[in-house]
Design an enzyme around this catalytic site. Structure first.
Site, PDB file in Angstrom:
ATOM      1  N   LYS A  95       0.731  -1.213   0.135  1.00  0.00           N
ATOM      2  CA  LYS A  95       0.005   0.013  -0.052  1.00  0.00           C
ATOM      3  C   LYS A  95       0.854   1.264  -0.194  1.00  0.00           C
ATOM      4  CE  LYS A  95      -4.425  -1.394   1.814  1.00  0.00           C
ATOM      5  NZ  LYS A  95      -4.090  -2.776   2.164  1.00  0.00           N
ATOM      6  N   GLU A 117      -9.513   7.120   3.265  1.00  0.00           N
ATOM      7  CA  GLU A 117     -10.471   6.078   3.881  1.00  0.00           C
ATOM      8  C   GLU A 117      -9.773   4.791   4.358  1.00  0.00           C
ATOM      9  OE1 GLU A 117     -10.035   5.847   0.661  1.00  0.00           O
ATOM     10  OE2 GLU A 117      -9.470   3.828   0.371  1.00  0.00           O
ATOM     11  N   SER A 383       1.638  -9.920  -0.596  1.00  0.00           N
ATOM     12  CA  SER A 383       1.371  -8.313  -0.472  1.00  0.00           C
ATOM     13  C   SER A 383       1.436  -7.599   0.839  1.00  0.00           C
ATOM     14  CB  SER A 383      -0.271  -8.250  -0.790  1.00  0.00           C
ATOM     15  OG  SER A 383      -1.010  -9.103  -0.182  1.00  0.00           O
TER      16      SER A 383
END
Ligand SMILES: *Cc1c(COP(=O)(O)O)cnc(C)c1O
Length: 398
Positions: A95, A117, A383
């Site tokens: 991310k 968010e 990930s």
């Protein structure tokens, strides 16, 4: 932008992926989205921007991440498995790549504040960290149910200087937080940029997020060529909104011999509400600004979803994935809660790496389908790291 398609909104052909994608946005956001699209294109064409992005990803975010051969897992499964180690990126997942890119862009656009968010808190933490690094103010919207479930991430965000605003609406989870973040952005766009957390939303977000995440696929491509002298047969990545998967897939789309597999959350069953498998039960619809596959009932109401993994627990999928599936370029499979928990434990035991529960879904699919791919050279996108998930896994008896 929730639910009902584009009431009073507009769409253009910009950002279409076949019949998917587009820009279904309220009137007030059309100009800001167009401004963002232009600023993003200009930034990409500016060598000083791309050089700074590259420097920050290297010096601060820990790139490149390794591509690690997994010998014991490979032997167990009868294929050759490499892991792309986004678990080693700063803040523990892929991310951060997107957050660094968007926060740098925000600063370049003269915005002094970013909005995000968050569901489980991972994107909120990554955004708060990138904002702190670049001296931007940061407001994060989070459903109050999620705030209770992820109290430590709320603390982390506040420690990083962000303001966390609880959202009491609806199911008090991610979907509601996105609505509030968009509402804030409508009112504050002169000074604020909205850092959307996955390859979702109205154009240009899906393209912008893919461009930021592509770095991990480019690294993986270079690394596998260095280590094996050839391209892989198979890429496997979990798909929530789809950003880590599209980042891995993007540099391989023109290599038809490389099979692309996205793995969604099969949850605890196939009935509505028991999973987040958009390719199993989803139909085309508009959610949060894009046309894509959405889990919805006959009346078009967005269905509840379930997954053991918060990062995969969302009713819509990034529009480019819907298009890759429609074209037959990628396929989308699923792994359930129990299989993901087993894979979480398996990778920990065999390779000394505790994966995020999201990433464990990709691994679980490979474990379940290893027989069909004997001898294949596979890259699994790890990930994120599983530190955030150990308490939950322990509670669930993994
Ligand atoms: C958020 C998250 C995901 C899901 O998001 P995508 O946009 O589908 O990549 C997957 N893995 C980890 C570790 C995450 O934190």
């Amino acid at each position: 932008m929730d639910g009902a398609p584009a009431s009073g909104g507009q769409s253009s052909t910009a950002g279409r992926f076949g019949p998917f994608g587009g820009r279904y946005a309220p009137e007030t956001l059309v100009a800001p989205l167009e401004e963002l699209e232009r600023a993003f294109a200009a930034a990409l064409a500016d060598p000083s921007f791309t050089a700074e992005l590259h420097r920050e990803l290297g010096a601060w975010a820990g790139r490149p991440t390794p591509l690690t051969f997994a010998p014991r897992l490979s032997e167990r499964l009868g294929l050759t498995v490499y892991l792309k180690r986004e678990d080693l990126a700063h803040t523990g997942a892929h991310k951060i790549n997107n957050c660094v890119g968007q926060c740098l862009l925000a600063r370049r656009m003269g915005k002094r504040r970013v909005i995000a968010e968050t569901g489980a808190g991972q994107h909120g933490v990554a955004t708060a960290a990138a904002a702190a690094r670049l001296g931007l103010r940061c407001t994060v919207y989070m459903g109050t149910l999620d705030m209770e479930r992820q109290a430590l991430n709320v603390y982390r965000m506040r420690l990083l200087g962000a303001e966390v605003r609880g959202v009491e609406a609806g199911s008090r989870t991610l979907k509601d937080a996105i609505n509030e973040a968009m509402r804030d952005w409508v009112a504050s766009v002169a000074d604020s940029h909205y850092v959307l957390g996955s390859a979702l939303g109205p154009h240009p977000y899906p393209t912008m997020v893919r461009t930021s995440q592509r770095v991990l696929g480019e690294e993986a491509r270079r690394q596998i060529l260095e280590q094996r002298g050839r391209l892989p047969d198979l890429l496997v990545a979990c798909v929530g909104g789809g950003s880590n998967a599209i980042g891995l897939f993007a540099p391989f789309l023109d290599d038809p011999a490389v099979a692309l597999v996205g793995v969604e959350a099969g949850g605890r069953g196939e009935r509505p509400g028991e999973h987040a498998a958009r390719f199993l039960g989803g139909r085309p619809g508009v959610l949060h600004g894009a046309r894509t596959l959405v889990l919805q009932d006959e009346a078009g109401q967005v269905l509840g979803t379930h997954s053991v993994s918060a990062g995969l627990d969302y009713a819509a999928v990034g529009p480019e994935h819907a298009w890759l599936a429609a074209q037959g370029r990628a396929r989308y499979e699923r792994a359930g809660d129990a299989a993901a928990l087993a894979a979480f434990r398996l990778l920990s035991e065999l390779e000394g790496i505790i994966p995020a529960l999201e990433s464990a879904h990709a691994l679980a699919w490979l474990v379940e389908h290893a027989r069909e791919h004997q001898g294949a050279l596979a890259i699994v996108n790890l990930s994120g790291r599983g530190d955030k998930d150990v308490e939950q896994a322990q509670r669930l008896g993994a």
